[in-house]
Design an enzyme around this catalytic site. Structure first.
Site, PDB file in Angstrom:
ATOM      1  N   HIS A  35      30.184  33.248  47.088  1.00  0.00           N
ATOM      2  CA  HIS A  35      31.004  33.929  48.081  1.00  0.00           C
ATOM      3  C   HIS A  35      30.674  35.408  48.130  1.00  0.00           C
ATOM      4  CE1 HIS A  35      33.212  33.942  44.235  1.00  0.00           C
ATOM      5  NE2 HIS A  35      33.638  35.159  44.574  1.00  0.00           N
ATOM      6  N   CYS A  56      39.203  39.208  40.296  1.00  0.00           N
ATOM      7  CA  CYS A  56      37.740  39.165  40.285  1.00  0.00           C
ATOM      8  C   CYS A  56      37.233  40.198  41.286  1.00  0.00           C
ATOM      9  CB  CYS A  56      37.209  37.773  40.602  1.00  0.00           C
ATOM     10  SG  CYS A  56      37.421  37.249  42.314  1.00  0.00           S
TER      11      CYS A  56
END
Length: 645
Positions: A78, A197
């Protein structure tokens, strides 16, 4: 009374981002690099990307941090980047499995590639995050392994999502009941967790769900705060932190840590939250964790990689927070000049009350805050909130005593490091005095030390340097001015928004503050000519560009006219060896001509809209920009080869 969660509140479903044209039911790839390319190509062919190569760079950069192969046969590569045109998902299935460097060492079979745009709406990000949470479910993963067509994929995801949302609603209703009984229930272990994250899309929410699901299995009460792309959700309260048995921080980016002072804190990478949830919860229950002592930073990187701290980071923190004052105030000043350069002056024949209003807002207030804000946020970057006030006061001293922009830079670093020193000096004070440090000791001594050094040591020499620099620039011969303009113009496009570009722009702002408008005129000319030249090349040399590049070229016209150099980035990323030299040459020519024509620009930003107020001849300034753009376009036409159909 809390309102129960309602699935009708959801604004977007996963299948609104995942469509048939982004599904590959049978991947042909056999390696990690191949599957990344195959999924990127699928997104690109579905017209979801602005720039395929730039998006691939963002995906690979994310993989460098740690593999997005999370284990259990799943990989979720991603990226969140401006290279994405439309937020989207791509799905791929490999029946044979692919070695994806997964965290559990096993092959990956199920691939979801997430493409999030830089300005993605929160609904998009929430939906992408929900998918990450759903993949924790083993039954869902098994069913995905058996799909054969695009329709089966979409139908299964829709069904699973509805079940997931209903489960979430039930869980929230149960939580409300439990909260109402909490006061009368016996004391039992209570664990808190924070997950984060770098992109805040996948691992943040997967770690949160893994911890919550495992805690539910173990009958352990837990609350998880997520620091994702849409901001902080389920933020931990002071009361909860006070009651917590222990706190798990599973994060690979900075999260707020000062609040955990004196608590037992387990700090691990976010991947451990996904794969080692039970181990972490057991450690928390057993209080197998060190007591956290705050080191003076409000934020701390809990993962394996610390954020790079240095001069550039602190400087850019100041510059980025200063820019709204520079741009907003500067453009208001520029508009006031349209009524006449002295139209704000009540004693001038061209006086206009609206011009005075604009000038008062822009110059006397917004622009006047530029240097204090620059200094304040540099200080805050170094020493967090306690560094803000001393540095800002130092910046105010610089702005009002002739030390100018350079003095503001010094004040920012001085104020920040003065507070760092003060924190160390007072670190041994009794715990009972901890509360007065941020409200009394840090500001009192920080402001005094910074102010004293500014007045006694910094202001005089820096003021002399500024006057000397102004004299040097004003006494420059034409040849030297042209060379300076060439250098400044070229700097604007050599890294297009990077540190060299920012260094040139910052220098131009400093010169405006010092009353010398010529350097910034060269800077804006250079910054405008690159995207305009590339746009001109896509129009003139059509055979050298594909259809997508030609479409993007149209956008470059607008961005160039608005002095947004970053419009050239997609072209530079796709073909740096040809585009960057061409852009630098054209920008250098534009900057040199601007200096040669003796153009001055009193506004720091505005592009085409502030050209009428330049000092000198606006037509010649336009000519300088146009010649620079033509130079870039011609060089691109020569260097790039025609595309073979």
């Amino acid at each position: 009374m809390k309102i129960p969660y309602n699935i009708e509140e959801e604004k977007m479903k996963i299948t609104e981002l995942l469509k048939k044209d982004t599904i590959i039911a049978n991947l042909k790839s056999s390696t990690k690099s191949e599957v990344i390319d195959e999924l990127i190509n699928k997104l690109d062919s579905a017209n979801r990307l602005n720039d395929k190569e730039e998006y691939k760079k963002a995906i690979l950069k994310r993989e460098e941090q740690f593999s997005t192969g999370i284990g259990d046969g799943i990989a979720i590569p991603h990226a969140k980047t401006a290279a994405v045109k439309t937020p989207a998902l791509a799905f791929g299935l490999s029946k044979e499995g692919i070695d994806y460097d997964s965290l559990d060492g096993n092959n990956a079979y199920i691939f979801f590639m997430i493409a999030a745009s830089e300005g993605a709406h929160n609904d998009h990000l929430d939906t992408l995050s929900r998918l990450s949470s759903m993949l924790i479910n083993e039954d869902f993963r098994k069913k995905l392994m058996n799909v054969n067509t695009e329709d089966e994929v979409l139908e299964l995801i829709d069904k699973e999502e509805n079940s997931y949302l209903q489960e979430q609603q039930k869980e929230k209703e149960v939580n409300i009941v439990e909260e109402s009984k909490e006061e009368t229930s016996e004391s039992k272990p209570f664990i808190l967790a924070v997950t984060a994250c770098p992109t805040g899309i996948a691992h943040t929410y997967m770690a949160a769900d893994a911890l919550k699901n495992k805690a539910k299995e173990m009958s352990v009460k837990i609350k998880v705060e997520t620091n994702g792309s849409t901001g902080i959700k389920s933020k931990l309260t002071t009361e909860e932190i006070e009651k917590a048995t222990a706190i798990i921080v599973a994060a690979d980016k900075q999260v707020e840590m000062a609040r955990f002072e004196g608590k037992k804190v387990i700090q691990v990478p976010v991947a451990h939250g996904v794969k080692k949830a039970e181990e972490l919860i057991n450690r928390a229950l057993n209080e197998d964790a060190p007591v956290y002592h705050h080191n003076g930073n409000d934020s701390s990187d809990s993962g394996t990689k610390n954020e790079k701290v240095g001069f550039y980071k602190h400087l850019m923190s100041g510059v980025s927070n200063m820019l709204p004052f520079v741009v907003g105030g500067g453009v208001l000043i520029a508009i006031s000049y349209m009524f006449g350069i002295k139209a704000f002056n009540a004693n001038d024949p061209t006086f206009h009350p609206f011009a005075k209003l604009l000038h008062d807002i822009g110059a006397n207030n917004a622009f006047a805050l530029m240097i204090p804000v620059l200094a304040g946020f540099i200080g805050m970057s170094i020493a967090d909130r306690p560094g803000f006030a001393p540095a800002m006061v130092g910046g105010f001293i610089a702005a009002n005593n002739g030390a100018g922009f350079l003095g503001g830079l010094i004040a920012g670093f001085l104020g920040g490091y003065a507070v760092v020193f003060i924190k160390k000096m007072f670190s041994k004070l009794p715990a009972s005095l901890e509360g007065i440090k941020p409200v009394l000791l840090y500001p009192l001594f920080g402001i005094f030390i910074t102010g004293a050094i500014m007045f006694l040591i910094v202001v005089g020499p820096v003021k002399a340097i500024n006057l000397g620099l102004q004299h040097w620039l004003s006494s420059m011969g034409t040849a030297n001015k042209v060379i300076l303009g060439m250098i400044l113009g070229g700097m604007m496009t050599i890294d297009m928004g990077g540190p060299i570009n920012k260094a040139a722009f910052t220098f131009g702002i400093a010169m405006i503050d010092a009353g010398n408008y010529a350097p910034h005129a060269a800077i804006m000319a250079g910054g405008m000519s690159a995207p305009l030249g590339i746009a001109l090349a896509t129009t003139t040399f059509k055979s050298r560009f594909d259809d997508r590049a030609k479409e993007t070229g149209k956008t470059c016209y607008i961005m160039g006219l608005c002095f947004i150099t970053e419009g050239a980035i997609p072209f530079a990323a796709a073909d740096p060896a040809r585009v960057i030299p061409s852009a630098v040459v054209g920008s250098s020519v534009a900057g040199a001509l601007s200096m040669m024509f003796n153009i001055g620009l009193p506004a720091p930003h505005g592009g085409l809209f502030v050209i009428p107020i330049v000092t000198g001849n606006p037509i010649l300034y336009l000519l300088a920009i146009l010649i620079g753009a033509i130079a870039t376009a011609m060089m691109l036409g020569v260097l790039k080869k025609p595309i073979t159909k």
